[in-house]
Design a protein around this motif. Structure first.
Motif, PDB file in Angstrom:
ATOM      1  N   UNK A 197       0.823  -1.066   0.085  1.00  0.00           N
ATOM      2  CA  UNK A 197      -0.046  -0.038  -0.083  1.00  0.00           C
ATOM      3  C   UNK A 197       0.840   1.227   0.065  1.00  0.00           C
ATOM      4  N   UNK A 198       0.681   1.995  -0.947  1.00  0.00           N
ATOM      5  CA  UNK A 198       1.570   3.475  -0.884  1.00  0.00           C
ATOM      6  C   UNK A 198       2.964   3.199  -1.556  1.00  0.00           C
ATOM      7  N   UNK A 199       3.715   4.274  -1.264  1.00  0.00           N
ATOM      8  CA  UNK A 199       4.912   4.294  -2.085  1.00  0.00           C
ATOM      9  C   UNK A 199       4.802   4.733  -3.379  1.00  0.00           C
ATOM     10  N   UNK A 200       4.713   3.536  -4.339  1.00  0.00           N
ATOM     11  CA  UNK A 200       4.381   3.657  -5.599  1.00  0.00           C
ATOM     12  C   UNK A 200       3.313   2.665  -5.966  1.00  0.00           C
ATOM     13  N   UNK A 201       2.547   2.945  -6.946  1.00  0.00           N
ATOM     14  CA  UNK A 201       1.577   1.984  -7.644  1.00  0.00           C
ATOM     15  C   UNK A 201       2.313   0.957  -8.432  1.00  0.00           C
ATOM     16  N   UNK A 202       1.882  -0.383  -8.767  1.00  0.00           N
ATOM     17  CA  UNK A 202       2.699  -1.269  -9.461  1.00  0.00           C
ATOM     18  C   UNK A 202       1.824  -1.723 -10.566  1.00  0.00           C
ATOM     19  N   UNK A 203       2.568  -1.871 -11.524  1.00  0.00           N
ATOM     20  CA  UNK A 203       2.318  -2.526 -12.861  1.00  0.00           C
ATOM     21  C   UNK A 203       1.796  -3.938 -12.848  1.00  0.00           C
ATOM     22  N   UNK A 204       0.440  -4.525 -13.493  1.00  0.00           N
ATOM     23  CA  UNK A 204       0.175  -5.805 -13.304  1.00  0.00           C
ATOM     24  C   UNK A 204       0.142  -6.370 -14.690  1.00  0.00           C
ATOM     25  N   UNK A 205       0.004  -7.485 -14.889  1.00  0.00           N
ATOM     26  CA  UNK A 205       0.255  -7.997 -16.258  1.00  0.00           C
ATOM     27  C   UNK A 205      -1.433  -7.508 -17.136  1.00  0.00           C
ATOM     28  N   UNK A 206      -2.402  -7.454 -16.304  1.00  0.00           N
ATOM     29  CA  UNK A 206      -3.722  -7.522 -16.910  1.00  0.00           C
ATOM     30  C   UNK A 206      -4.067  -6.346 -18.000  1.00  0.00           C
ATOM     31  N   UNK A 207      -4.533  -6.292 -18.838  1.00  0.00           N
ATOM     32  CA  UNK A 207      -5.109  -5.392 -19.910  1.00  0.00           C
ATOM     33  C   UNK A 207      -6.328  -4.856 -19.008  1.00  0.00           C
ATOM     34  N   UNK A 208      -6.614  -3.526 -18.974  1.00  0.00           N
ATOM     35  CA  UNK A 208      -7.789  -3.033 -18.213  1.00  0.00           C
ATOM     36  C   UNK A 208      -8.805  -3.214 -18.930  1.00  0.00           C
ATOM     37  N   UNK A 209      -9.797  -3.525 -18.473  1.00  0.00           N
ATOM     38  CA  UNK A 209     -11.047  -3.534 -19.304  1.00  0.00           C
ATOM     39  C   UNK A 209     -12.397  -3.044 -18.214  1.00  0.00           C
ATOM     40  N   UNK A 210     -13.063  -1.969 -18.611  1.00  0.00           N
ATOM     41  CA  UNK A 210     -14.074  -1.401 -17.547  1.00  0.00           C
ATOM     42  C   UNK A 210     -15.052  -2.532 -17.381  1.00  0.00           C
TER      43      UNK A 210
END
Length: 341
Positions: free
Chosen positions: A267-280
């Protein structure tokens, strides 16, 4: 390039790139039965396989949890989707990848690009951190690029999380880390191990909850301070107040307590990349924050965890955000995972 970083690589980072295992093998692991079928050697004394967690990683056991669970519903004006998920075991970096680790990676690929299927032009164009992102994203705080230069070159920032890198750069770090480690294993007569990679959003959230099926924050919740009043993560407490946690921007990794799995800064410090393509449609999201045009060709990736510039809401384990995969931000970093087999 700071020569001290190369020394740090051999002293601190090389163990992270290597998988420490205790394995012994029989010279006849495969035998053929009387019917000509290939079968495995059943003599356990001749074949011993024992794997330890890679250095700097922790084992996240398999389990089932409520993805999206724990979010304070009162602050969400639109639908918040929850779903039960089951996750297999995997290893995860206990901290976000640091500046020192990332520049060790750059030293490796620059010294022999062809071994990793790269060239210098690609490295300079795609893998060098964009430190102008500090000025671009927060010009009122960082009015020139001198801070970005210091963030990369000053050894005092070596234990801060790397930022200013795209999703592609994070993927390349994981890929090269895998190749480098497996070269080491092969040189020792050992078989290659699973590759490092970016976590899926499911894996990331499951690990962030630290062993609970529905923690609101990595430490539980709903409070963001300990019993002594100290903040439990690096984030923006109120509008304009970036320094309440003791840090005006990123903090050193391990500056705040770990969660139940021993993971820092989930939680916090920096956000982190995940593999997933974002889909609403497939990924839950507070639609009131912002919207994207899903008709264009831009690919957005899921980011998790919130950062130093976010309010506490974004730090909740069940909250999901996204970013253009080709954009580097001064508040997005990453960590790696590896399947446990």
């Amino acid at each position: 390039m700071n020569k001290g970083i190369s020394f740090k690589f051999f002293k601190y980072v090389l163990p992270v790139l290597c998988l420490f295992s205790d394995r012994s093998f029989s010279s006849s692991r495969i035998i053929v039965d009387e019917k000509g079928e290939i079968i495995g050697n059943k003599n356990k004394r001749k074949f011993v396989w024992k794997r330890h967690a890679p250095f700097g990683m922790v084992l996240i056991p398999s389990g089932t949890f409520l993805m999206g669970g724990g979010v304070n519903q009162s602050v969400i004006p639109s639908i918040h989707v929850t779903e039960v998920k089951t996750v297999g075991p995997f290893y995860m970096d206990e901290t976000e990848v640091t500046v020192a680790q990332y520049f060790a990676f750059l030293d490796i690929v620059k010294s022999d690009p062809e071994s990793y299927g790269l060239d210098i032009d690609y490295i300079n164009a795609k893998l060098i951190p964009d430190m102008n992102s500090w000025q671009r994203d927060f010009g009122f705080m960082f009015m020139d690029d001198s801070f970005g230069t210091s963030y990369c070159n000053d050894p005092g920032f070596g234990d801060r999380p790397i930022v200013g890198i795209t999703f592609e750069a994070a993927q390349q770090f994981a890929r090269v880390r895998s190749i480098y480690r497996n070269k080491y294993l092969v040189s020792k007569g050992l078989p290659p191990a699973p590759d490092f990679r970016l976590p899926t959003a499911v894996e990331w959230e499951y690990a962030a909850k630290g062993g609970s099926s529905s923690f609101q924050y990595p430490w539980g919740g709903p409070n963001v301070r300990d019993t002594k009043g100290n903040l439990l993560a690096n984030f923006k407490v109120t509008k304009g107040n970036y320094s309440a946690s003791g840090y005006t921007y990123t903090s050193p990794v391990k500056a705040f307590p770990p969660n139940g799995y021993g993971l820092y800064d989930m939680a916090g410090n920096v956000s982190e990349w995940c593999q997933d393509v974002y889909s609403p449609i497939a990924i839950y999201k507070d639609r009131s924050e912002r919207s994207i045009d899903i008709s264009d060709k831009t690919v957005f990736r899921v980011i998790k965890g919130g950062s130093w510039k976010d309010y506490a809401y974004a730090l909740q384990t069940g909250v999901c955000d996204f970013e253009n995969q080709e954009v580097a931000r001064c508040y997005i970093g990453f960590r790696c995972v590896m399947s446990a087999v």
